[in-house]
Design an enzyme around this catalytic site. Structure first.
Site, PDB file in Angstrom:
ATOM      1  N   ASP A 259       0.849  -1.180   0.000  1.00  8.58           N
ATOM      2  CA  ASP A 259       0.000   0.000   0.000  1.00  8.58           C
ATOM      3  C   ASP A 259       0.895   1.245   0.000  1.00  8.58           C
ATOM      4  OD1 ASP A 259      -3.012   0.866   0.530  1.00  8.58           O
ATOM      5  OD2 ASP A 259      -1.706   2.220   1.667  1.00  8.58           O
ATOM      6  N   ASN A 267      -3.040  12.742  -3.656  1.00  6.45           N
ATOM      7  CA  ASN A 267      -4.189  12.994  -4.533  1.00  6.45           C
ATOM      8  C   ASN A 267      -4.890  14.301  -4.174  1.00  6.45           C
ATOM      9  OD1 ASN A 267      -4.628  11.337  -6.714  1.00  6.45           O
ATOM     10  ND2 ASN A 267      -5.817   9.820  -5.588  1.00  6.45           N
ATOM     11  N   ASP A 276      -2.229   9.450 -10.676  1.00  7.42           N
ATOM     12  CA  ASP A 276      -2.088   8.410 -11.702  1.00  7.42           C
ATOM     13  C   ASP A 276      -0.620   8.181 -12.055  1.00  7.42           C
ATOM     14  OD1 ASP A 276      -4.795   8.111 -11.751  1.00  7.42           O
ATOM     15  OD2 ASP A 276      -5.117   9.231 -13.618  1.00  7.42           O
ATOM     16  N   GLU A 302      -4.751   2.208  -4.320  1.00 10.75           N
ATOM     17  CA  GLU A 302      -3.289   2.291  -4.240  1.00 10.75           C
ATOM     18  C   GLU A 302      -2.687   1.013  -3.669  1.00 10.75           C
ATOM     19  OE1 GLU A 302      -4.773   4.248  -0.372  1.00 10.75           O
ATOM     20  OE2 GLU A 302      -5.465   3.894  -2.420  1.00 10.75           O
TER      21      GLU A 302
END
Length: 390
Positions: A259, A267, A276, A302
């Site tokens: 993770d 983000n 991205d 993620e």
């Protein structure tokens, strides 16, 4: 990271706009008709041919061929002009004009050598293939329906002597001229060339179908952003492992659940485009480190998952630490000034299993170990303690 193979240039024709495909068809027809005209000129100066061909009819066809060449050229340039205006309503009109022209013209040209001849049969049978390859679906149905109607009308008119049968051929020409080199070469000239064109179109239709089927299969198994396997594909791999387990007592399986640390903050601050790029960079580095040692997938958001075979817990932990170190060396630029350094937390679980449920239990253990890595400060690897019974 596996990617789709690039398509061949010819198979890409089916991705052209309808008007661009019509332009190609008209160019091919122009070349075909030009070859017929050359053949007609050859007949005029070849004495043996005059035993099989009615010269009066052939000579009367030259003005028709010339007019058709001009007509095809005009349609071609109209298609070329329309191809630069994709939203013009004249595109549909052009589809109708070309479809009707072929539906009427091809059967009528076929009557010159006889509607029951091999050449006429090839011309008529090729019409549906021309429609599927070059026209939109509705226009291909129009082409096929009108051509069949015209062909039936011509057959009936010939049967009741309203039209002569094979007006271009003499009586000897109708018999075929078995020992004639001219007749043999003419048959090859007309039929082989047309058969080659039809074969090429059928081949490309099949190839395009295979390409699109491969693309659909690829997209169903891979994450569109990163190119890694998706959750569905991982579950299929687990079923594969179950099959292997049935052939042996146990299979040593190791699971790494990863993770990205603070991904939500990245983000929220820099936007989804930077997010991205972070995911793509992380996926590429992950695939680079794991290589062919196991399966790498984007398991969701993620979170990534690595599935390994025949790796001991220590080997799996060592690989996880290499991944953790490799990801920590990544920096993704956010703008002209700022960049973010990535870190990842990894949970590892490894054990010999003999059933599919045990593999899913390993994933759960690795996930719990991941949460423990987060609690201990992130950017580290935690190896789950093996259980007595999976």
């Amino acid at each position: 990271m596996r990617r789709l193979q690039p398509k061949h240039l010819v198979s890409a024709i089916l991705d052209w706009s309808p008007t661009q495909r019509l332009a190609l068809l008209l160019a091919l027809l122009f070349g075909q008709l030009l070859l017929y005209s050359v053949w007609g000129g050859f007949v005029l100066y070849y004495p043996e041919a005059q035993s099989y061909i009615r010269l009066s009819v052939l000579i009367s066809l030259f003005p028709l061929y010339f007019s058709l060449l001009i007509y095809l050229a005009i349609l071609y340039f109209c298609c070329r002009i329309l191809s630069h205006h994709p939203h013009n309503h004249w595109h549909s009109v052009m589809q109708v004009v070309v479809a009707l022209s072929l539906a009427i013209g091809i059967p009528m040209l076929a009557t010159l050598g006889g509607l029951m001849s091999l050449g006429a049969g090839m011309l008529v049978l090729g019409i549906p293939i021309l429609g599927l390859f070059f026209f939109q679906r509705w226009a291909s149905y129009l082409l096929f329906a009108v051509s069949v109607l015209v062909f039936v009308v011509l057959v009936v008119a010939t049967a009741f002597d309203y039209l002569p049968y094979a007006p271009l051929l003499t009586d000897q020409g109708l018999l075929g001229g078995k020992n004639s080199g001219f007749w043999l070469y003419s048959t090859i000239f007309f039929n082989l060339m047309y058969v080659g064109l039809l074969f090429g179109m059928i081949d490309q239709l099949i190839q395009e179908f295979k390409n699109r089927e491969q693309k659909v299969r690829y997209l169903s198994e891979h994450d569109e952003l990163t190119g890694l396997l998706n959750r569905r594909a991982v579950q299929q791999k687990i079923q594969l492992l179950l099959g292997r387990a049935r052939r042996s007592t146990t299979v040593q399986v190791s699971v790494l659940v990863l993770d990205l640390d603070f991904f939500k903050s990245i983000n929220d601050r820099w936007g989804h485009l930077v997010g991205d790029e972070v995911l793509t960079a992380c996926a590429a580095r992950l695939q680079q480190i794991v290589g062919d040692q196991g399966w790498v997938s984007r398991y969701g958001g993620e979170e990534f998952l690595v599935l390994l075979l025949q790796h001991s817990p220590q080997q799996a932990q060592l690989l996880a630490e290499r991944i953790c170190q490799g990801i920590s060396q990544l920096q993704v630029r956010c703008d002209d000034v700022h960049s973010v350094q990535l870190t990842v937390s990894i949970g590892v679980a490894s054990q010999a299993v003999d059933r599919v449920e045990a593999i899913f239990a390993l994933i759960h253990q690795a996930d719990q170990a991941l949460y423990l890595a987060k609690e201990r400060g992130r950017n580290q690897v935690v190896l789950a303690e093996p259980t007595v019974d999976q």
